[in-house]
Design an enzyme around this catalytic site. Structure first.
Site, PDB file in Angstrom:
ATOM      1  N   ASP A   1      51.868  35.192  55.757  1.00 34.14           N
ATOM      2  CA  ASP A   1      51.185  36.490  55.710  1.00 34.14           C
ATOM      3  C   ASP A   1      52.178  37.646  55.834  1.00 34.14           C
ATOM      4  O   ASP A   1      53.225  37.506  56.471  1.00 34.14           O
ATOM      5  CB  ASP A   1      50.142  36.544  56.843  1.00 34.14           C
ATOM      6  CG  ASP A   1      49.098  37.633  56.615  1.00 34.14           C
ATOM      7  OD1 ASP A   1      49.025  38.173  55.489  1.00 34.14           O
ATOM      8  OD2 ASP A   1      48.352  37.939  57.566  1.00 34.14           O
TER       9      ASP A   1
ATOM     10  N   ASN B   1      40.657  35.523  49.061  1.00 35.55           N
ATOM     11  CA  ASN B   1      41.646  36.309  48.306  1.00 35.55           C
ATOM     12  C   ASN B   1      41.189  36.598  46.867  1.00 35.55           C
ATOM     13  O   ASN B   1      41.725  37.497  46.215  1.00 35.55           O
ATOM     14  CB  ASN B   1      43.016  35.622  48.286  1.00 35.55           C
ATOM     15  CG  ASN B   1      43.739  35.616  49.623  1.00 35.55           C
ATOM     16  OD1 ASN B   1      44.513  34.710  49.917  1.00 35.55           O
ATOM     17  ND2 ASN B   1      43.506  36.633  50.464  1.00 35.55           N
TER      18      ASN B   1
HETATM   19  C1  IPE Z   1      45.351  34.471  54.768  1.00 34.43           C
HETATM   20  O1  IPE Z   1      45.926  35.732  54.701  1.00 34.43           O
HETATM   21  C2  IPE Z   1      45.459  33.799  53.456  1.00 34.43           C
HETATM   22  C3  IPE Z   1      46.808  33.437  53.025  1.00 34.43           C
HETATM   23  C4  IPE Z   1      47.897  33.577  53.709  1.00 34.43           C
HETATM   24  C5  IPE Z   1      46.892  32.843  51.712  1.00 34.43           C
HETATM   25  P1  IPE Z   1      45.049  37.049  54.473  1.00 34.43           P
HETATM   26  O2  IPE Z   1      45.979  38.180  54.520  1.00 34.43           O
HETATM   27  O3  IPE Z   1      44.231  36.896  53.246  1.00 34.43           O
HETATM   28  O4  IPE Z   1      44.079  37.002  55.730  1.00 34.43           O
HETATM   29  P2  IPE Z   1      43.304  38.164  56.494  1.00 34.43           P
HETATM   30  O5  IPE Z   1      42.425  38.822  55.490  1.00 34.43           O
HETATM   31  O6  IPE Z   1      44.317  39.091  57.054  1.00 34.43           O
HETATM   32  O7  IPE Z   1      42.556  37.456  57.571  1.00 34.43           O
HETATM   33  C1  IPE Z   2      50.101  36.971  52.225  1.00 35.16           C
HETATM   34  O1  IPE Z   2      50.447  38.306  52.275  1.00 35.16           O
HETATM   35  C2  IPE Z   2      49.924  36.459  50.804  1.00 35.16           C
HETATM   36  C3  IPE Z   2      48.528  36.204  50.436  1.00 35.16           C
HETATM   37  C4  IPE Z   2      47.480  36.331  51.212  1.00 35.16           C
HETATM   38  C5  IPE Z   2      48.288  35.789  49.062  1.00 35.16           C
HETATM   39  P1  IPE Z   2      49.361  39.462  52.134  1.00 35.16           P
HETATM   40  O2  IPE Z   2      49.185  39.765  50.687  1.00 35.16           O
HETATM   41  O3  IPE Z   2      48.125  39.108  52.853  1.00 35.16           O
HETATM   42  O4  IPE Z   2      50.112  40.659  52.846  1.00 35.16           O
HETATM   43  P2  IPE Z   2      49.499  41.710  53.888  1.00 35.16           P
HETATM   44  O5  IPE Z   2      48.811  40.918  54.957  1.00 35.16           O
HETATM   45  O6  IPE Z   2      48.536  42.555  53.122  1.00 35.16           O
HETATM   46  O7  IPE Z   2      50.668  42.450  54.399  1.00 35.16           O
HETATM   47 MG    MG Z   3      47.512  39.351  54.764  1.00 35.51          MG
END
Ligand code: IPE
Ligand code: IPE
Ligand code: MG
Length: 246
Positions: free
Chosen positions: A21, A69
């Site tokens: 993340d 996502n």
């Molecule tokens: C969780 O991260 C999903 C992945 C790392 C693929 P998100 O960024 O989507 O999760 P939330 O929305 O912060 O809980």
């Molecule tokens: C994790 O990084 C990757 C996926 C969830 C696909 P994020 O895209 O959630 O990055 P933040 O949490 O918005 O910084």
């Molecule tokens: Mg995230």
């Protein structure tokens, strides 16, 4: 308190799962678009995969794309799907060199055709590899996984292939996407968020949880080692007393 700062090769998690993340925030901090963060996240994936294989971790599961996502802007979703295809193409030699077998969990029928085909192709090409199983959680949601298991089990009960009295932990486990993986020993989540976000709810029942402020594109081997050292200092009691597990 145990203040050891070196990693020892005994007592590593058999199954490590990572919620990667912070890609978006990493890019934003640099004044760039979120997709720049996803592109740079692939370097951390490569380094982590290679480090885990070197250490002898048997199972590494990476949360790459959740069912939730799909609700992101289309441009970001498309970029993530394209990155998946290009990474699979680029990393196949790394997987072969390190004898890593690719596996996937999630509702992969939802993926665009090109991504699904590439995935199946790399899974097929690496199926004989034995050093480590790398599982990509793609279009993965734990609740959806549990619903799908309940449906499969119910069907067996309806067709008299299974008695209700025989439904056990192992029967449920056998109907999850993770049926051929051991329980998770350690979950690492980067970026400072301290939540599970619908990841492996059944499988983390007794996992150790490790949270780090490091954003995923900055995650390096030393950060992995820090997490593993923290894991090695913990006493996993599984409900017993400390004296019983000593
Ligand atoms: C969780 O991260 C999903 C992945 C790392 C693929 P998100 O960024 O989507 O999760 P939330 O929305 O912060 O809980
Ligand atoms: C994790 O990084 C990757 C996926 C969830 C696909 P994020 O895209 O959630 O990055 P933040 O949490 O918005 O910084
Ligand atoms: Mg995230």
């Amino acid at each position: 308190m145990d203040t050891t700062t070196t990693l020892h090769t005994g007592n590593l998690p058999q199954h490590l799962a990572i919620i990667m993340d912070g890609n978006g925030r990493w890019a934003k901090k640099k004044g760039m678009l979120r997709i720049f963060g996803h592109e740079n996240g692939t370097k951390a994936v490569r380094e982590t995969v290679e480090s885990c294989a070197r250490l002898g971790i048997g199972y590494l599961t990476l949360y790459a794309f959740s069912t939730e996502n799909w609700n992101r802007p289309k441009m970001e979703v498309d970029t993530l799907m394209n990155l998946l295809v290009s990474s699979l193409e680029k990393e196949l030699p790394t997987l072969q060199k390190n004898s890593i077998k690719l596996n996937t969990i999630g509702n992969t029928a939802m993926l665009p055709d090109g991504a699904r085909k590439k995935l199946l192709d790399v899974i097929e090409q690496t199926k004989g590899n034995t050093r480590m199983t790398l599982t990509l959680a793609l279009s993965y949601g734990s609740r959806e996984e549990i619903i799908s298991a309940v449906k499969k089990i119910s069907e067996k009960v309806q067709n008299n292939q299974l008695n209700i009295a025989d439904i056990s932990e192992s029967v449920i486990g056998a109907h999850l996407y993770t049926h051929d993986l051991p329980d998770v020993d350690l979950v690492i989540r980067t970026s400072g968020e301290q939540r599970i976000s619908n990841f492996l709810l059944w499988q983390v029942a007794y996992a150790e949880l490790y949270f780090t402020e490091v954003l995923w594109p900055d995650f390096r081997e030393k950060d992995l080692h820090e997490a593993l050292i923290s894991y090695q200092k913990r006493e996993r009691r599984f409900g017993k007393t400390s004296e019983q597990v000593k």
